[in-house]
Design an enzyme around this catalytic site. Structure first.
Site, short mmCIF file in Angstrom:
data_model
loop_
_atom_site.label_atom_id
_atom_site.label_comp_id
_atom_site.label_asym_id
_atom_site.label_seq_id
_atom_site.Cartn_x
_atom_site.Cartn_y
_atom_site.Cartn_z
N SER A 201 5.89 -32.44 39.70
CA SER A 201 6.19 -33.70 39.02
C SER A 201 7.67 -34.04 39.21
CB SER A 201 5.80 -33.59 37.54
OG SER A 201 5.79 -34.86 36.93
N GLU A 324 -4.64 -37.48 39.37
CA GLU A 324 -3.32 -37.38 38.73
C GLU A 324 -3.22 -38.13 37.40
OE1 GLU A 324 -0.72 -35.66 39.58
OE2 GLU A 324 -0.77 -35.29 41.73
N HIS A 425 -2.98 -34.48 36.53
CA HIS A 425 -1.58 -34.13 36.76
C HIS A 425 -1.25 -32.80 36.08
CE1 HIS A 425 2.52 -35.11 37.86
NE2 HIS A 425 2.94 -34.92 36.62
#
Length: 521
Positions: A201, A324, A425
């Site tokens: 990330s 995600e 995610h």
């Protein structure tokens, strides 16, 4: 203070290493040793909004049993922290997991945690490096850096001789950590000439940004980039607008910006929470605080720099997760647009940033998502705008001159599928570190799937470790061969119960987006 491979262990469960700034006593963790909370630089209130300085040397042995303080950070974005975690401005420490040094230099893996540039810590239990160090006979380092207001709010517009405000403080912290690794890791048995940066990330976005920074060149020799929001790097004008709004929220006049150096940190982080909510609501798809193109540490927009050949020429693994955006819908996080209305607002704002952008471009992109007006379609558009397309733009560019491998993480347990999270995610993190069950009341295996997950985790770890060792992610376990990514084949490893090598699996979406970067300035 002398450095070297001289180590003592008394009693057997401890190991003292003579490092640059003093002797550090580590503790046995399985078959390796862990040193936690080692200062790599000094910040604190005296260096607020400025680069850190070298830490003070210490006398005697420093006990490295416990993690150091976490960075002061946002409260509106919740991530699980260890019980008893304490936030402090003087938070620049790192942690090392390593086999007993024996004179043989081992590969080094340096982890940069994620958290939208506003939260996170190296002490989060999912990042415990013991299993990776044991499995791969490597040295694992995890890093704290300043986040949010202290790390990624660009106040340089208001800088004066009396109160200088520097840019990209969080990135400067990371560079200081990599410099510590270069100078000190040999004492822990690591090879300073074989360092792999890996992150997820915003940690991965930090790595792609550092790959275009002259200051970071040579500090790491390979990179693993997991779900990088690589286009979430903004220009000075946007950063200045955000900084002015921050001053309004905190109640400080522009000509008195130096007062920020004296205010309680709690007041600054509270104002940062208000700013985060305002920015993400008014301009969906943007972050309130993120790296800035400052013409110095970050000379160019990173994805554009990759496309122009300015990125450091090192081997790269880069990829994203299949679903995600799902986790942002589940947690109702404002960070990503997850409805048709907010996706439409995002494209309207992007178009405003790019006056020469033909309207047909946006129409062509939207037409590639027939159900974009539904939640599933909006999530797909958001996923590709934030993560998938930046990954492919970088891969296409980097593969022209450096070894590049692309993956898509598709695996999810039955519970995550049932919760409509899928391969959301950050769901790959336990697979990379081998640390499952790190959340309170972790629901991951409530409907089974543990055996398959452990098998997937083993393959991922062996590939990541082989890359750290040799620069090629070839797991010597009869796993599917992972061919390098090239523009003519676009080979992509789909990671699931069974790995599959696919050629350009997102061909239609990639073609709709094109190769011209779509992002905020």
């Amino acid at each position: 203070m002398p450095t070297g491979l001289d180590v003592t262990a008394t009693p057997a469960e401890t190991l003292t290493v003579s490092a640059r700034d003093g002797d550090a006593r580590g503790y046995a963790a399985g078959s390796v040793f862990a040193w936690k909370g080692i200062p790599y630089a000094a910040a604190g209130a005296a260096r607020r909004f400025r680069s850190a300085v070298a830490p003070s040397a210490w006398l005697g042995e420093r006990d490295c049993r416990d993690f150091g303080p976490i960075a002061p950070q946002a409260k509106t974005v919740q991530v699980p922290m260890e019980p008893g975690s304490v936030a402090d401005e003087d938070c620049l420490s790192l942690n090392v997991w390593a086999p007993r040094p024996d004179g043989t230099p081992r590969p080094v893996m340096v982890w940069i945690h994620g958290g939208a540039y506003c939260v996170g810590s190296s002490s989060q239990s999912v990042y415990d490096g013991r299993r990776l160090a044991e499995l791969g006979d490597v040295v694992v380092v995890t890093v704290n850096y300043r986040t949010g207001v202290l790390g990624f709010l660009d106040l340089s517009t208001f800088s004066t001789d009396e109160h200088p405000f520097e840019t990209n403080i969080g990135l400067r912290d990371m560079i200081a950590a990599f410099e510590w690794v270069r100078d000190c890791i040999a004492a822990f048995g690591g090879d300073p000439d074989n360092v792999t940066a890996f992150g997820e990330s915003s940690g991965a976005g930090s790595i792609t940004t550092l790959m275009t920074s002259p200051r970071a060149e040579g500090l790491f020799h390979k990179a693993i980039v997991q779900s990088a929001p690589a286009t979430s790097v903004y220009g000075a004008e946007r950063a200045a607008t955000v900084a002015r709004r921050f001053l309004e929220i905190v109640g400080v006049n522009e000509d008195e910006a130096g007062r920020l150096c004296e205010l309680p940190i709690e007041k600054l982080t509270a104002a940062g929470d208000v700013l985060l909510d305002e920015v993400t609501t008014s301009v969906p798809g943007t972050l309130s605080m993120a790296p800035v193109v400052d013409g110095d540490l970050v000379p160019r927009y990173p994805v554009a720099a990759f496309q122009k050949g300015f990125a450091h020429r090192i081997p790269l693994i880069i990829g994203t997760n299949k679903d995600e955006a799902s986790i942002f819908r589940l947690t109702r996080s404002p960070i990503m647009p997850v409805t048709a209305d907010t996706v439409n607002q995002m494209f309207t704002a992007i178009a405003a940033d790019h006056p020469k952008l033909p309207a047909i471009r946006v129409a062509e992109i939207i037409s590639a998502y027939p159900d974009w007006s539904k939640t599933s379609g909006a999530l797909a558009v958001s996923r590709d705008a934030a993560f998938r397309m930046p990954c492919l733009w970088i891969a296409d560019a980097h593969s022209k001159h450096s070894p590049t491998w692309v993956y898509r993480f598709d695996h999810a347990t039955p519970m995550l599928w049932a919760a409509r999270v899928g391969a959301g995610h950050a769901t790959e993190l336990p697979y990379v570190f081998g640390n499952f069950g790190t959340l309170n009341h972790d629901p991951t295996f409530w409907l089974g799937g543990r055996k398959a997950a452990l098998e997937v985790s083993g393959r991922v770890q062996r590939r990541w470790l082989a890359f750290a060792q040799h620069g090629v992610p070839a797991a010597l376990d009869a796993s599917k061969h992972w061919a390098p990514y090239r523009e003519d084949t676009r080979a992509t490893l789909l990671i699931d119960k069974t790995d599959t090598l696919a050629s350009d699996p997102d061909r239609e979406l990639r073609a709709a987006w094109g190769d011209k970067v779509m992002g905020f300035k």
